[in-house]
Motif scaffolding. Sequence first.
Motif, PDB file in Angstrom:
ATOM      1  N   ASP A  30       0.829  -1.210   0.000  1.00  0.00           N
ATOM      2  CA  ASP A  30       0.000   0.000   0.000  1.00  0.00           C
ATOM      3  C   ASP A  30       0.865   1.261   0.000  1.00  0.00           C
ATOM      4  OD1 ASP A  30      -2.310  -1.477  -0.040  1.00  0.00           O
ATOM      5  OD2 ASP A  30      -2.689  -1.300   2.124  1.00  0.00           O
ATOM      6  N   LEU A  31       1.939   1.257   0.774  1.00  0.00           N
ATOM      7  CA  LEU A  31       2.845   2.414   0.793  1.00  0.00           C
ATOM      8  C   LEU A  31       3.507   2.623  -0.560  1.00  0.00           C
ATOM      9  CD1 LEU A  31       4.610   2.174   4.264  1.00  0.00           C
ATOM     10  CD2 LEU A  31       2.965   3.879   3.498  1.00  0.00           C
ATOM     11  N   ILE A  32       3.891   1.549  -1.216  1.00  0.00           N
ATOM     12  CA  ILE A  32       4.484   1.666  -2.549  1.00  0.00           C
ATOM     13  C   ILE A  32       3.467   2.214  -3.538  1.00  0.00           C
ATOM     14  CG2 ILE A  32       5.409   0.313  -4.486  1.00  0.00           C
ATOM     15  CD1 ILE A  32       6.744  -1.481  -2.344  1.00  0.00           C
ATOM     16  N   ALA A  33       2.216   1.771  -3.436  1.00  0.00           N
ATOM     17  CA  ALA A  33       1.167   2.281  -4.320  1.00  0.00           C
ATOM     18  C   ALA A  33       0.942   3.773  -4.096  1.00  0.00           C
ATOM     19  CB  ALA A  33      -0.128   1.505  -4.100  1.00  0.00           C
ATOM     20  N   ILE A  34       0.970   4.206  -2.844  1.00  0.00           N
ATOM     21  CA  ILE A  34       0.807   5.632  -2.546  1.00  0.00           C
ATOM     22  C   ILE A  34       1.995   6.420  -3.077  1.00  0.00           C
ATOM     23  CG2 ILE A  34       0.711   7.338  -0.677  1.00  0.00           C
ATOM     24  CD1 ILE A  34      -0.938   5.257   0.906  1.00  0.00           C
ATOM     25  N   ALA A  35       3.203   5.886  -2.910  1.00  0.00           N
ATOM     26  CA  ALA A  35       4.400   6.567  -3.417  1.00  0.00           C
ATOM     27  C   ALA A  35       4.354   6.688  -4.938  1.00  0.00           C
ATOM     28  CB  ALA A  35       5.651   5.828  -2.983  1.00  0.00           C
ATOM     29  N   ILE A  36       3.911   5.648  -5.615  1.00  0.00           N
ATOM     30  CA  ILE A  36       3.782   5.721  -7.075  1.00  0.00           C
ATOM     31  C   ILE A  36       2.760   6.763  -7.468  1.00  0.00           C
ATOM     32  CG2 ILE A  36       2.941   4.430  -9.087  1.00  0.00           C
ATOM     33  CD1 ILE A  36       4.346   1.975  -7.905  1.00  0.00           C
ATOM     34  N   GLU A  37       1.659   6.825  -6.717  1.00  0.00           N
ATOM     35  CA  GLU A  37       0.631   7.828  -7.007  1.00  0.00           C
ATOM     36  C   GLU A  37       1.163   9.246  -6.817  1.00  0.00           C
ATOM     37  OE1 GLU A  37      -3.765   9.122  -5.315  1.00  0.00           O
ATOM     38  OE2 GLU A  37      -2.981   7.136  -4.868  1.00  0.00           O
ATOM     39  N   ILE A  40       4.467   9.510  -9.701  1.00  0.00           N
ATOM     40  CA  ILE A  40       4.146   9.397 -11.121  1.00  0.00           C
ATOM     41  C   ILE A  40       2.916  10.211 -11.498  1.00  0.00           C
ATOM     42  CG2 ILE A  40       3.477   7.768 -12.939  1.00  0.00           C
ATOM     43  CD1 ILE A  40       5.257   5.739 -11.624  1.00  0.00           C
ATOM     44  N   TYR A  41       1.928  10.232 -10.653  1.00  0.00           N
ATOM     45  CA  TYR A  41       0.694  10.954 -10.941  1.00  0.00           C
ATOM     46  C   TYR A  41       0.489  12.082  -9.933  1.00  0.00           C
ATOM     47  CZ  TYR A  41      -0.176   6.668 -13.532  1.00  0.00           C
ATOM     48  OH  TYR A  41      -0.066   5.604 -14.366  1.00  0.00           O
ATOM     49  N   PRO A  42       1.313  13.106  -9.966  1.00  0.00           N
ATOM     50  CA  PRO A  42       1.151  14.191  -8.984  1.00  0.00           C
ATOM     51  C   PRO A  42      -0.131  14.987  -9.249  1.00  0.00           C
ATOM     52  CG  PRO A  42       2.793  14.789 -10.601  1.00  0.00           C
ATOM     53  CD  PRO A  42       2.399  13.368 -10.889  1.00  0.00           C
ATOM     54  N   ALA A  43      -0.634  15.587  -8.192  1.00  0.00           N
ATOM     55  CA  ALA A  43      -1.846  16.400  -8.307  1.00  0.00           C
ATOM     56  C   ALA A  43      -1.530  17.685  -9.065  1.00  0.00           C
ATOM     57  CB  ALA A  43      -2.369  16.734  -6.916  1.00  0.00           C
ATOM     58  N   PRO A  44      -2.512  18.232  -9.751  1.00  0.00           N
ATOM     59  CA  PRO A  44      -2.287  19.516 -10.414  1.00  0.00           C
ATOM     60  C   PRO A  44      -1.904  20.602  -9.407  1.00  0.00           C
ATOM     61  CG  PRO A  44      -4.326  18.518 -11.155  1.00  0.00           C
ATOM     62  CD  PRO A  44      -3.814  17.685 -10.024  1.00  0.00           C
ATOM     63  N   GLN A  45      -1.125  21.572  -9.833  1.00  0.00           N
ATOM     64  CA  GLN A  45      -0.563  22.578  -8.936  1.00  0.00           C
ATOM     65  C   GLN A  45      -1.556  23.560  -8.316  1.00  0.00           C
ATOM     66  OE1 GLN A  45       2.401  22.533  -7.694  1.00  0.00           O
ATOM     67  NE2 GLN A  45       2.871  20.698  -8.854  1.00  0.00           N
ATOM     68  N   PRO A  46      -2.615  23.951  -8.975  1.00  0.00           N
ATOM     69  CA  PRO A  46      -3.433  25.020  -8.377  1.00  0.00           C
ATOM     70  C   PRO A  46      -4.334  24.607  -7.210  1.00  0.00           C
ATOM     71  CG  PRO A  46      -4.320  24.417 -10.510  1.00  0.00           C
ATOM     72  CD  PRO A  46      -3.053  23.647 -10.327  1.00  0.00           C
ATOM     73  N   TYR A  47      -3.993  23.563  -6.492  1.00  0.00           N
ATOM     74  CA  TYR A  47      -4.792  23.205  -5.313  1.00  0.00           C
ATOM     75  C   TYR A  47      -4.440  24.139  -4.167  1.00  0.00           C
ATOM     76  CZ  TYR A  47      -6.777  18.843  -7.002  1.00  0.00           C
ATOM     77  OH  TYR A  47      -7.494  17.911  -7.685  1.00  0.00           O
ATOM     78  N   PRO A  48      -5.451  24.679  -3.469  1.00  0.00           N
ATOM     79  CA  PRO A  48      -5.163  25.578  -2.344  1.00  0.00           C
ATOM     80  C   PRO A  48      -4.669  24.836  -1.098  1.00  0.00           C
ATOM     81  CG  PRO A  48      -7.521  25.325  -2.612  1.00  0.00           C
ATOM     82  CD  PRO A  48      -6.870  24.596  -3.760  1.00  0.00           C
ATOM     83  N   ALA A  49      -5.156  23.621  -0.868  1.00  0.00           N
ATOM     84  CA  ALA A  49      -4.763  22.860   0.328  1.00  0.00           C
ATOM     85  C   ALA A  49      -3.942  21.651  -0.108  1.00  0.00           C
ATOM     86  CB  ALA A  49      -6.008  22.402   1.079  1.00  0.00           C
ATOM     87  N   PRO A  50      -3.031  21.185   0.746  1.00  0.00           N
ATOM     88  CA  PRO A  50      -2.258  19.995   0.367  1.00  0.00           C
ATOM     89  C   PRO A  50      -3.174  18.779   0.249  1.00  0.00           C
ATOM     90  CG  PRO A  50      -1.814  20.613   2.627  1.00  0.00           C
ATOM     91  CD  PRO A  50      -2.652  21.707   2.037  1.00  0.00           C
ATOM     92  N   GLN A  51      -2.867  17.926  -0.707  1.00  0.00           N
ATOM     93  CA  GLN A  51      -3.690  16.747  -0.930  1.00  0.00           C
ATOM     94  C   GLN A  51      -3.427  15.730   0.170  1.00  0.00           C
ATOM     95  OE1 GLN A  51      -3.460  15.310  -4.851  1.00  0.00           O
ATOM     96  NE2 GLN A  51      -5.095  13.829  -4.591  1.00  0.00           N
ATOM     97  N   TYR A  52      -4.478  15.089   0.606  1.00  0.00           N
ATOM     98  CA  TYR A  52      -4.397  14.120   1.687  1.00  0.00           C
ATOM     99  C   TYR A  52      -4.615  12.722   1.123  1.00  0.00           C
ATOM    100  CZ  TYR A  52      -5.675  11.521   5.853  1.00  0.00           C
ATOM    101  OH  TYR A  52      -5.744  10.587   6.836  1.00  0.00           O
ATOM    102  N   TYR A  53      -3.795  11.785   1.502  1.00  0.00           N
ATOM    103  CA  TYR A  53      -3.927  10.402   1.072  1.00  0.00           C
ATOM    104  C   TYR A  53      -4.497   9.590   2.225  1.00  0.00           C
ATOM    105  CZ  TYR A  53      -1.104  12.056  -2.731  1.00  0.00           C
ATOM    106  OH  TYR A  53      -0.653  12.763  -3.810  1.00  0.00           O
ATOM    107  N   PRO A  54      -5.766   9.226   2.158  1.00  0.00           N
ATOM    108  CA  PRO A  54      -6.416   8.586   3.310  1.00  0.00           C
ATOM    109  C   PRO A  54      -5.844   7.211   3.665  1.00  0.00           C
ATOM    110  CG  PRO A  54      -7.879   8.592   1.418  1.00  0.00           C
ATOM    111  CD  PRO A  54      -6.683   9.389   1.033  1.00  0.00           C
ATOM    112  N   LEU A  56      -2.675   6.439   3.774  1.00  0.00           N
ATOM    113  CA  LEU A  56      -1.314   6.541   4.313  1.00  0.00           C
ATOM    114  C   LEU A  56      -1.209   6.177   5.799  1.00  0.00           C
ATOM    115  CD1 LEU A  56       1.608   7.269   3.631  1.00  0.00           C
ATOM    116  CD2 LEU A  56       1.061   9.626   4.230  1.00  0.00           C
ATOM    117  N   PRO A  57      -2.041   6.725   6.678  1.00  0.00           N
ATOM    118  CA  PRO A  57      -1.891   6.365   8.104  1.00  0.00           C
ATOM    119  C   PRO A  57      -2.109   4.877   8.379  1.00  0.00           C
ATOM    120  CG  PRO A  57      -3.262   8.303   7.889  1.00  0.00           C
ATOM    121  CD  PRO A  57      -3.056   7.767   6.513  1.00  0.00           C
ATOM    122  N   GLY A  58      -3.080   4.282   7.716  1.00  0.00           N
ATOM    123  CA  GLY A  58      -3.334   2.858   7.915  1.00  0.00           C
ATOM    124  C   GLY A  58      -2.186   1.997   7.429  1.00  0.00           C
ATOM    125  N   SER A  59      -1.606   2.375   6.298  1.00  0.00           N
ATOM    126  CA  SER A  59      -0.478   1.605   5.757  1.00  0.00           C
ATOM    127  C   SER A  59       0.740   1.707   6.658  1.00  0.00           C
ATOM    128  CB  SER A  59      -0.124   2.109   4.362  1.00  0.00           C
ATOM    129  OG  SER A  59      -1.219   1.941   3.498  1.00  0.00           O
TER     130      SER A  59
END
Length: 81
Positions: A30-37, A40-54, A56-59
């Motif tokens: 799961d951690l590797i999948a999140i790291a790849i996301e 490799i697939y970063p979020a677009p830049q104009p987001y006002p708040a940092p993106q949260y990966y739900p 991550l804490p469980g993994s």
Amino acid sequence: MALQGLTAWRAYLYAVSLIALVVVIIGAVDLIAIAIEVIIYPAPQPYPAPQYYPGLPGSVAQVVVGLVVWGYHWRLIRRER
């Protein structure tokens, strides 16, 4: 001291160690999948708040708790030899 075969205690230790190791592997995947996301697939830049990966804490919890449980039981197995 010669090994006396598989006792119930030794079977328990090996079973818990195996289950904990499987939990660590699942958490690491799961951690590797999140790291790849993230890489490799970063979020677009104009987001006002940092993106949260739900996931991550469980993994992270799976990896940490699994390693602690596995290490404790594996130490007990090694001590019995």
